[in-house]
Design a protein around this motif. Structure first.
Motif, PDB file in Angstrom:
ATOM      1  N   ALA A  71     -25.063   9.175 -17.949  1.00 51.96           N
ATOM      2  CA  ALA A  71     -26.594   9.109 -17.176  1.00 51.96           C
ATOM      3  C   ALA A  71     -26.875  10.453 -16.430  1.00 51.96           C
ATOM      4  CB  ALA A  71     -26.362   7.913 -16.278  1.00 51.96           C
ATOM      5  N   GLU A  72     -25.894  11.174 -15.887  1.00 50.78           N
ATOM      6  CA  GLU A  72     -25.873  12.349 -15.462  1.00 50.78           C
ATOM      7  C   GLU A  72     -26.636  13.463 -16.255  1.00 50.78           C
ATOM      8  OE1 GLU A  72     -22.628  14.051 -13.409  1.00 50.78           O
ATOM      9  OE2 GLU A  72     -21.924  11.921 -13.103  1.00 50.78           O
ATOM     10  N   HIS A  73     -26.337  13.376 -17.274  1.00 50.01           N
ATOM     11  CA  HIS A  73     -26.833  14.229 -18.389  1.00 50.01           C
ATOM     12  C   HIS A  73     -28.428  13.932 -18.878  1.00 50.01           C
ATOM     13  CE1 HIS A  73     -22.438  15.033 -19.818  1.00 50.01           C
ATOM     14  NE2 HIS A  73     -22.625  15.440 -18.689  1.00 50.01           N
ATOM     15  N   ALA A 124     -23.670  21.983 -10.036  1.00 51.17           N
ATOM     16  CA  ALA A 124     -23.291  21.088 -11.243  1.00 51.17           C
ATOM     17  C   ALA A 124     -21.905  20.959 -11.385  1.00 51.17           C
ATOM     18  CB  ALA A 124     -23.862  21.584 -12.637  1.00 51.17           C
ATOM     19  N   GLY A 125     -21.347  20.091 -10.224  1.00 58.88           N
ATOM     20  CA  GLY A 125     -19.888  19.902 -10.346  1.00 58.88           C
ATOM     21  C   GLY A 125     -19.229  21.188  -9.539  1.00 58.88           C
ATOM     22  N   PHE A 126     -19.905  21.608  -8.651  1.00 57.83           N
ATOM     23  CA  PHE A 126     -19.392  22.564  -7.751  1.00 57.83           C
ATOM     24  C   PHE A 126     -18.865  21.862  -6.708  1.00 57.83           C
ATOM     25  CE2 PHE A 126     -19.329  26.838  -6.567  1.00 57.83           C
ATOM     26  CZ  PHE A 126     -19.522  27.059  -4.922  1.00 57.83           C
ATOM     27  N   GLY A 154     -15.663  23.395 -13.004  1.00 53.27           N
ATOM     28  CA  GLY A 154     -14.935  22.938 -13.889  1.00 53.27           C
ATOM     29  C   GLY A 154     -15.401  22.965 -15.338  1.00 53.27           C
ATOM     30  N   ARG A 155     -15.645  21.791 -16.051  1.00 58.00           N
ATOM     31  CA  ARG A 155     -15.762  21.701 -17.612  1.00 58.00           C
ATOM     32  C   ARG A 155     -17.369  22.183 -17.666  1.00 58.00           C
ATOM     33  NH1 ARG A 155     -15.552  15.202 -17.482  1.00 58.00           N
ATOM     34  NH2 ARG A 155     -17.066  15.558 -15.698  1.00 58.00           N
ATOM     35  N   GLY A 156     -18.328  21.948 -16.772  1.00 53.97           N
ATOM     36  CA  GLY A 156     -19.703  22.173 -16.583  1.00 53.97           C
ATOM     37  C   GLY A 156     -20.411  21.300 -17.798  1.00 53.97           C
ATOM     38  N   SER A 157     -20.074  20.295 -18.007  1.00 50.63           N
ATOM     39  CA  SER A 157     -20.945  19.324 -18.954  1.00 50.63           C
ATOM     40  C   SER A 157     -22.380  19.015 -18.488  1.00 50.63           C
ATOM     41  CB  SER A 157     -20.277  17.930 -19.081  1.00 50.63           C
ATOM     42  OG  SER A 157     -20.560  17.046 -17.948  1.00 50.63           O
ATOM     43  N   ASN A 158     -22.643  18.950 -17.412  1.00 50.78           N
ATOM     44  CA  ASN A 158     -24.099  19.048 -16.532  1.00 50.78           C
ATOM     45  C   ASN A 158     -24.752  20.208 -16.807  1.00 50.78           C
ATOM     46  OD1 ASN A 158     -24.764  16.468 -14.994  1.00 50.78           O
ATOM     47  ND2 ASN A 158     -22.630  16.693 -14.533  1.00 50.78           N
ATOM     48  N   MET A 159     -23.991  21.250 -16.573  1.00 54.55           N
ATOM     49  CA  MET A 159     -24.621  22.708 -16.967  1.00 54.55           C
ATOM     50  C   MET A 159     -24.921  22.742 -18.308  1.00 54.55           C
ATOM     51  SD  MET A 159     -22.233  26.165 -17.314  1.00 54.55           S
ATOM     52  CE  MET A 159     -21.628  25.602 -18.886  1.00 54.55           C
ATOM     53  N   ASN A 209     -28.148  19.161  -5.918  1.00 58.71           N
ATOM     54  CA  ASN A 209     -26.870  18.735  -6.531  1.00 58.71           C
ATOM     55  C   ASN A 209     -26.922  17.356  -6.922  1.00 58.71           C
ATOM     56  OD1 ASN A 209     -23.897  18.960  -6.431  1.00 58.71           O
ATOM     57  ND2 ASN A 209     -23.925  17.363  -4.905  1.00 58.71           N
ATOM     58  N   ILE A 210     -25.928  17.136  -7.859  1.00 59.88           N
ATOM     59  CA  ILE A 210     -25.929  15.949  -8.351  1.00 59.88           C
ATOM     60  C   ILE A 210     -24.406  15.329  -8.126  1.00 59.88           C
ATOM     61  CG2 ILE A 210     -24.564  16.656 -10.625  1.00 59.88           C
ATOM     62  CD1 ILE A 210     -26.386  14.602 -11.911  1.00 59.88           C
ATOM     63  N   HIS A 211     -24.768  14.066  -7.738  1.00 61.03           N
ATOM     64  CA  HIS A 211     -23.526  13.064  -7.259  1.00 61.03           C
ATOM     65  C   HIS A 211     -23.253  12.000  -7.853  1.00 61.03           C
ATOM     66  CE1 HIS A 211     -20.658  11.765  -4.196  1.00 61.03           C
ATOM     67  NE2 HIS A 211     -21.213  10.500  -4.044  1.00 61.03           N
ATOM     68  N   PRO A 212     -22.134  11.841  -8.309  1.00 63.74           N
ATOM     69  CA  PRO A 212     -22.145  10.205  -9.111  1.00 63.74           C
ATOM     70  C   PRO A 212     -21.914   9.245  -8.536  1.00 63.74           C
ATOM     71  CG  PRO A 212     -19.974  11.511  -8.902  1.00 63.74           C
ATOM     72  CD  PRO A 212     -20.941  12.349  -8.005  1.00 63.74           C
ATOM     73  N   SER A 213     -22.814   8.699  -7.886  1.00 61.29           N
ATOM     74  CA  SER A 213     -23.237   7.495  -7.137  1.00 61.29           C
ATOM     75  C   SER A 213     -24.666   7.166  -6.751  1.00 61.29           C
ATOM     76  CB  SER A 213     -22.388   7.224  -5.834  1.00 61.29           C
ATOM     77  OG  SER A 213     -22.861   7.779  -4.871  1.00 61.29           O
TER      78      SER A 213
HETATM   79  C1  GRF Z   1     -20.013  15.275 -12.282  1.00 57.80           C
HETATM   80  O1  GRF Z   1     -19.474  13.895 -12.300  1.00 57.80           O
HETATM   81  C2  GRF Z   1     -20.672  15.274 -11.192  1.00 57.80           C
HETATM   82  O2  GRF Z   1     -21.512  14.227 -10.850  1.00 57.80           O
HETATM   83  C3  GRF Z   1     -19.742  15.964 -10.035  1.00 57.80           C
HETATM   84  O3  GRF Z   1     -18.699  16.478 -10.820  1.00 57.80           O
HETATM   85  C4  GRF Z   1     -18.641  16.241 -12.084  1.00 57.80           C
HETATM   86  C5  GRF Z   1     -18.977  17.399 -12.759  1.00 57.80           C
HETATM   87  O4  GRF Z   1     -18.962  17.215 -14.162  1.00 57.80           O
HETATM   88  N1  GRF Z   1     -20.283  16.441  -9.066  1.00 57.80           N
HETATM   89  P1  GRF Z   1     -19.231  18.561 -15.189  1.00 57.80           P
HETATM   90  O5  GRF Z   1     -18.453  19.726 -14.561  1.00 57.80           O
HETATM   91  O6  GRF Z   1     -20.823  18.632 -14.964  1.00 57.80           O
HETATM   92  O7  GRF Z   1     -18.755  17.723 -16.393  1.00 57.80           O
END
Ligand code: GRF
Length: 203
Positions: free
Chosen positions: A172-174, A86-88, A9-14, A106-110
């Motif tokens: 916080a993920e960022h 990252a949001g895959f 998707g948007r890739g903000s973590n990327m 992987n990153i998970h939002p919890s």
């Molecule tokens: C983030 O909340 C991540 O934890 C989850 O999906 C979202 C991805 O966001 N896996 P982005 O594409 O990195 O903006």
């Protein structure tokens, strides 16, 4: 370490990882970005940052395995050593996960193991938790269940909505992912069995 970033998707973590990788002495080089969705906004953002970015549209493949074979070829072809999800949002087969054993994050939002799966913020609010957050973990075949590399905690505030909590966790993920990836890529987080020994696991 050469990494490949997987997005949907948007890739903000990327973006936060691209920015971190530019810091001096950061032990990671981004070889490529791959999205399973051709319309992922993150693809153009990666290209704007000068990073090779391709879409491998999972809908064009007859099976999950066929899609993963193409994905694997792209990653190996780019010399990727560590896969960073990252949001895959595609479920991976055990075979693919095992072919990248201990080399896929992987990153998970919890705060795993709480709230595995989707809609984590709504579920956290419904459960009335006072602390939420995000987790970077090593990927294992079972969804959201691999060894935890690092976590970041955020408060749940009165009046929080799914959106306000999601925004606080995303910020916080960022912070978390660049920290966790550096820890893992530099050998500062050692996997022993199904646990990771990392003395900087709380961000
Ligand atoms: C983030 O909340 C991540 O934890 C989850 O999906 C979202 C991805 O966001 N896996 P982005 O594409 O990195 O903006």
């Amino acid at each position: 370490k050469r990494i490949g970033i997987l997005i949907s998707g948007r890739g903000s973590n990327m973006v936060s990882l691209i920015e971190a990788a530019r810091l001096p002495d950061y032990p990671v080089e981004i070889a490529c970005v791959v999205s399973n969705r051709p319309d992922a906004a993150g693809l153009d953002r990666a290209r704007a940052e000068g990073i090779p970015a391709i879409a491998i549209d999972h809908k064009l493949f007859p099976s999950r395995e066929a899609f993963e074979a193409e994905l694997d070829a792209a990653l190996r072809g780019a010399g990727v050593e560590l896969v960073v999800c990252a949001g895959f949002m595609r479920k991976m087969t055990a075979g693919f996960v095992e072919s990248w054993r201990d080399a896929m994050l992987n990153i998970h939002p919890s705060l795993l193991p709480s709230f595995k799966g989707l809609d984590t913020h709504a579920r956290a609010l419904a459960a009335g938790v006072k602390v939420a957050g995000c987790t970077v973990h090593v990927v294992r075949p079972e969804l959201d269940s691999g060894p935890i590399v690092a976590q970041a905690a955020v408060p749940v505030l009165d009046g929080d909505t799914e959106e306000s909590l999601a925004a606080r966790v995303l910020a916080a993920e960022h912070r978390l992912y660049p920290h966790a990836l550096k820890l893992f890529a530099s050998g500062g987080a050692v996997i022993s069995g199904e646990r990771v020994e990392a003395d900087q696991g709380l961000v």
